[in-house]
Design a protein around this motif. Sequence first.
Motif, PDB file in Angstrom:
ATOM      1  N   GLU A 266      29.842  40.745  33.001  1.00 24.11           N
ATOM      2  CA  GLU A 266      30.600  41.309  34.122  1.00 24.11           C
ATOM      3  C   GLU A 266      29.770  42.292  34.953  1.00 24.11           C
ATOM      4  OE1 GLU A 266      34.004  43.032  32.197  1.00 24.11           O
ATOM      5  OE2 GLU A 266      35.034  41.104  32.027  1.00 24.11           O
ATOM      6  N   GLU A 267      28.597  42.684  34.458  1.00 22.66           N
ATOM      7  CA  GLU A 267      27.770  43.654  35.179  1.00 22.66           C
ATOM      8  C   GLU A 267      27.232  43.043  36.470  1.00 22.66           C
ATOM      9  OE1 GLU A 267      24.582  45.221  32.787  1.00 22.66           O
ATOM     10  OE2 GLU A 267      25.921  45.554  31.108  1.00 22.66           O
ATOM     11  N   ALA A 268      27.150  43.882  37.500  1.00 28.88           N
ATOM     12  CA  ALA A 268      26.518  43.455  38.746  1.00 28.88           C
ATOM     13  C   ALA A 268      25.054  43.151  38.459  1.00 28.88           C
ATOM     14  CB  ALA A 268      26.628  44.562  39.791  1.00 28.88           C
ATOM     15  N   GLY A 269      24.610  41.995  38.899  1.00 28.31           N
ATOM     16  CA  GLY A 269      23.198  41.646  38.752  1.00 28.31           C
ATOM     17  C   GLY A 269      22.845  40.897  37.491  1.00 28.31           C
ATOM     18  N   CYS A 270      23.799  40.667  36.608  1.00 35.28           N
ATOM     19  CA  CYS A 270      23.529  39.884  35.401  1.00 35.28           C
ATOM     20  C   CYS A 270      23.639  38.402  35.745  1.00 35.28           C
ATOM     21  CB  CYS A 270      24.496  40.235  34.280  1.00 35.28           C
ATOM     22  SG  CYS A 270      24.245  39.248  32.786  1.00 35.28           S
ATOM     23  N   LEU A 271      22.557  37.655  35.518  1.00 37.48           N
ATOM     24  CA  LEU A 271      22.554  36.219  35.805  1.00 37.48           C
ATOM     25  C   LEU A 271      22.843  35.392  34.552  1.00 37.48           C
ATOM     26  CD1 LEU A 271      19.344  36.166  38.010  1.00 37.48           C
ATOM     27  CD2 LEU A 271      21.702  36.028  38.802  1.00 37.48           C
ATOM     28  N   ILE A 272      22.158  35.719  33.471  1.00 38.34           N
ATOM     29  CA  ILE A 272      22.307  34.997  32.204  1.00 38.34           C
ATOM     30  C   ILE A 272      22.257  36.016  31.082  1.00 38.34           C
ATOM     31  CG2 ILE A 272      21.269  33.297  30.634  1.00 38.34           C
ATOM     32  CD1 ILE A 272      19.933  32.011  33.077  1.00 38.34           C
ATOM     33  N   PHE A 273      23.110  35.839  30.095  1.00 37.87           N
ATOM     34  CA  PHE A 273      23.074  36.721  28.933  1.00 37.87           C
ATOM     35  C   PHE A 273      23.545  35.937  27.723  1.00 37.87           C
ATOM     36  CE2 PHE A 273      24.708  39.836  25.955  1.00 37.87           C
ATOM     37  CZ  PHE A 273      23.637  40.718  25.894  1.00 37.87           C
TER      38      PHE A 273
END
Length: 94
Positions: free
Chosen positions: A34-41
């Motif tokens: 949900e973080e801004a800027g997270c693409l893949i986790f």
Amino acid sequence: MLAKVILQGFIIVPDSDLEVVQSELVTHKTLTLEEAGCLIFTVNPDDVNPNKFNVYEEFVDQTAFNNHQTRVKSSKWGEVTKNVERHYQISNGV
């Protein structure tokens, strides 16, 4: 264009912390995605070693990655993984 930040590697969780780390992992993944800027986790249990979790993260830039690191340090995940061995490589993808 800013270079994205890629973190890949694994963590080794002590037996004594395994249950709490596994139970907190779902929340940790949800909050991170949900973080801004997270693409893949992704954090996935290893097929062979039950104490090993393979980690792969991509963030849009260094700022997003730094914000993630800051959030994690003060999170429940940061608390339950304080005894975890971290083996990461951080690189910049284009």
